[in-house]
Write an enzyme that holds these catalytic residues in place. Structure first.
Site, PDB file in Angstrom:
ATOM      1  N   CYS A  83       0.834  -1.203   0.000  1.00 50.80           N
ATOM      2  CA  CYS A  83       0.000   0.000   0.000  1.00 50.80           C
ATOM      3  C   CYS A  83       0.876   1.263   0.000  1.00 50.80           C
ATOM      4  CB  CYS A  83      -0.965  -0.042   1.181  1.00 50.80           C
ATOM      5  SG  CYS A  83      -2.355   1.111   1.039  1.00 50.80           S
ATOM      6  N   HIS A 174      -3.666  -5.273   0.612  1.00 50.40           N
ATOM      7  CA  HIS A 174      -3.119  -5.787   1.872  1.00 50.40           C
ATOM      8  C   HIS A 174      -3.170  -7.316   1.895  1.00 50.40           C
ATOM      9  CE1 HIS A 174      -2.564  -2.056   4.202  1.00 50.40           C
ATOM     10  NE2 HIS A 174      -3.529  -1.593   3.412  1.00 50.40           N
ATOM     11  N   GLU A 176      -1.966  -9.237   4.091  1.00 54.75           N
ATOM     12  CA  GLU A 176      -2.037  -9.720   5.467  1.00 54.75           C
ATOM     13  C   GLU A 176      -3.464  -9.824   5.989  1.00 54.75           C
ATOM     14  OE1 GLU A 176      -1.339  -5.195   5.920  1.00 54.75           O
ATOM     15  OE2 GLU A 176      -1.082  -6.786   4.429  1.00 54.75           O
ATOM     16  N   SER A 227      -8.852 -11.570  35.062  1.00 56.06           N
ATOM     17  CA  SER A 227     -10.249 -11.283  34.728  1.00 56.06           C
ATOM     18  C   SER A 227     -11.028 -12.552  34.427  1.00 56.06           C
ATOM     19  CB  SER A 227     -10.313 -10.360  33.503  1.00 56.06           C
ATOM     20  OG  SER A 227      -9.886 -11.049  32.347  1.00 56.06           O
ATOM     21  N   GLY A 229     -10.708 -13.983  31.555  1.00 55.59           N
ATOM     22  CA  GLY A 229     -10.687 -14.067  30.104  1.00 55.59           C
ATOM     23  C   GLY A 229      -9.472 -14.838  29.625  1.00 55.59           C
ATOM     24  N   VAL A 230      -9.434 -15.087  28.332  1.00 61.02           N
ATOM     25  CA  VAL A 230      -8.327 -15.842  27.745  1.00 61.02           C
ATOM     26  C   VAL A 230      -6.998 -15.139  27.998  1.00 61.02           C
ATOM     27  CG1 VAL A 230      -7.372 -16.763  25.600  1.00 61.02           C
ATOM     28  CG2 VAL A 230      -9.843 -16.759  25.948  1.00 61.02           C
ATOM     29  N   ASP A 231      -6.954 -13.837  27.758  1.00 66.31           N
ATOM     30  CA  ASP A 231      -5.693 -13.108  27.804  1.00 66.31           C
ATOM     31  C   ASP A 231      -5.063 -13.105  29.199  1.00 66.31           C
ATOM     32  OD1 ASP A 231      -6.333 -12.561  25.183  1.00 66.31           O
ATOM     33  OD2 ASP A 231      -7.190 -10.604  25.640  1.00 66.31           O
ATOM     34  N   SER A 232      -5.835 -12.686  30.195  1.00 69.36           N
ATOM     35  CA  SER A 232      -5.259 -12.600  31.537  1.00 69.36           C
ATOM     36  C   SER A 232      -4.951 -13.977  32.105  1.00 69.36           C
ATOM     37  CB  SER A 232      -6.191 -11.824  32.478  1.00 69.36           C
ATOM     38  OG  SER A 232      -7.379 -12.541  32.736  1.00 69.36           O
TER      39      SER A 232
END
Length: 526
Positions: A83, A174, A176, A227, A229-232
């Site tokens: 781009c 793009h 990606e 939390s 959640g997946v991340d924490s």
């Protein structure tokens, strides 16, 4: 280990591009255009990202581009411009860049007119393929020494170029982005042209991050923002593996959680990790600070600031804590305008990043900030975390505050908790949960007239959201379709959800479904 250097000119997709390269098991790093060239000159290949600026209005080509092209002239090191990056390369090689007249956003179709090493075994001459465009400027004429691989069918814009001898390639689209046909295959061909070793894996990332955490923390204590959640959860498991009992896990009940969330999550995490977790109920503190606040950015920043204040208070009780662990991931950083390239435009503030106070008494440990959601799940599997945690839908740090449009009140929280619980339980009932990226309910600041039991009602409107995605950077409306076992179709499912919510949740008399993709919308409403 082979390294690809991505020069970030501010594209919202730069971190996603890095994700795609790592998906090919090749290590890559992202650098700002003002990076010292000595730090990147040993790379195996260079990629110039997209960006929000206009090459047509540039006073001069950035020095980093000159350095890369000079290195390429000596060594034929592969270079790919995407781009804005394509336009920089084209302008360097004496092509004119024009603004606005041929802009394209979203889906575009290409006509392939030339064979190339970068399209080898992917696109044949004469083939028409769909790609994802996002540009206002265009390359007007073929750059010196280059050939055109493809044109845009609708606008007849130069969409792909190559200089095979010098291994320089450019794409106006793009590759990606998920919606570009064979985009990953094109990037894979570029990696092959560069001769990169495919030896970067999630297992190697796990080993490296443990070393990074140990080095950063030393023998100090860390307080973890859990939390559920997946991340924490993954961040906590990784940090615990690295430093053991130096980690102290805290679950903050901010009053903005889903129905019975605090109880469910505390039990789940204790059973999964066997780590002591302290539950702190600060719901009244958060709700008081949100009183009369309607602006979504203000809500996020207030929640972020309060979140940190509470954790600092808990850290003081433990004593000797110097670090705060957070489950910040790449999309959080990107949409907050805080990616490695500082030229990107802020989409929204995330409570883990944009809402942090300028001065903190705790240093941050963010072991996942280089990963996308699907990578986080892969890392979780490496850590032995159960699917019950890993397959949970993303839940924003600010919680239900950004799913209640306008002022947050206790009445609206209870309505939303009940409506969301009904919606998610019905999704699970029909075995749709694990094939939907994210689903949730939203309370709108709109009241409408209804009729219930021969009486007039004037209640709130509830919006339902369900999306498909692979990384959270782009997303489409989940179509529901037809379940092969139940024969349930889109309309019937939504009708069942709507009836259940209206009949069981006081205060809601209308339910609508959000069909908007990302972009132009974000997944969350605020």
């Amino acid at each position: 280990m082979s390294k690809v250097a991505i020069i970030d000119f501010g594209s919202q997709f730069t971190q996603l591009l890095a994700r795609r390269i790592r998906e090919l098991n090749v290590y890559c790093e992202i650098f700002t255009p003002d990076v010292e060239f000595d730090l990147v000159k040993d790379s195996k290949a260079f990629i110039l990202s997209g960006g929000p600026k206009s090459v047509a209005s540039l006073a001069e080509i950035p020095k980093i581009v000159h350095n890369i092209i000079e290195l390429n002239k000596k060594s034929s090191i592969p270079v790919l411009g995407i781009c804005y990056g394509l336009q920089l390369l084209s302008n360097y090689f004496n092509s004119a860049i024009v603004s606005d007249c041929s802009k394209e956003f979203g889906k575009a179709t290409l006509n392939i007119i030339k064979e190339s090493e970068i399209t080898k075994n992917v696109w044949e001459v004469g083939k028409r393929v769909d790609v994802w465009m996002s540009h206002a400027d265009s390359v007007y004429n073929v750059p010196r020494g280059f050939e055109v691989i493809a044109y845009s069918v609708l606008k007849n814009v130069i969409a792909m170029i190559c200089n095979e001898e010098r291994k320089i390639y450019g794409m106006q689209f793009h590759p990606e982005v998920y919606h570009t046909t064979d985009g990953i295959a094109l990037l894979s061909n570029f990696i092959k042209i560069a001769g990169c070793k495919t030896d970067w894996t999630m297992n190697s990332f796990l080993d490296e991050q443990q070393r990074v955490i140990k080095k950063q923390v030393g023998d100090k204590k860390v307080i973890a923002a859990i939390s559920g959640g997946v991340d924490s959860s993954v961040a906590a498991a990784l940090t615990y593996r690295a430093i053991g009992d130096q980690l102290h896990c805290i679950f903050i009940d901010n009053g903005l959680l889903r129905y019975n969330e605090a109880e469910k999550i505390s039990q789940l995490l204790v059973n999964q990790f066997q780590m002591p977790i302290t539950i702190v109920d600060k719901s009244s503190v958060f709700l008081n600070k949100l009183k009369s606040i309607t602006d979504p950015e203000q809500k996020r920043k207030i929640i972020g600031k309060t979140f940190i204040e509470v954790f600092e208070g808990e850290a003081n009780k433990i004593g000797g804590v110097e670090f705060l662990m957070q489950g910040t991931i790449y999309p959080d950083v990107i949409e907050s305008g805080g990616a490695v390239g500082k030229e990107s435009v802020t989409i929204k503030s995330h409570h883990n990043v944009g809402g942090l106070p300028d001065v903190m008494r705790l240093q941050l440990v963010e072991p996942l900030k280089l990963l996308f959601k699907d990578e986080v799940r892969l890392l979780g599997k490496e850590l032995g975390i159960s699917d019950e945690i890993l397959m949970r839908h993303p839940f924003p740090g600010p919680g239900l505050a950004i799913r209640i449009i306008g002022e947050v009140t206790q009445e609206k929280i209870k309505m939303l908790q009940a409506a969301d619980d009904i919606y998610i339980n019905l999704i699970k009932k029909y075995n749709l949960y694990n094939i939907i990226w994210q689903a949730f309910a939203v309370i709108l600041p709109v009241k409408t007239v209804g009729v219930m039991g021969d009486s007039r009602t004037y209640g709130y409107t509830c919006a339902l959201r369900a999306v498909t995605s692979s990384d959270g950077m782009t997303a489409g409306c989940f179509p529901f379709g037809v379940d092969t076992d139940t024969k349930l179709i889109f309309y019937e499912f939504l009708q069942e959800v709507s009836n259940a919510i209206v009949n069981n949740v006081d205060g809601i008399n209308r339910v609508v479904y959000d069909t908007t993709s990302k972009p132009p919308a974000t997944i969350e409403w605020e």
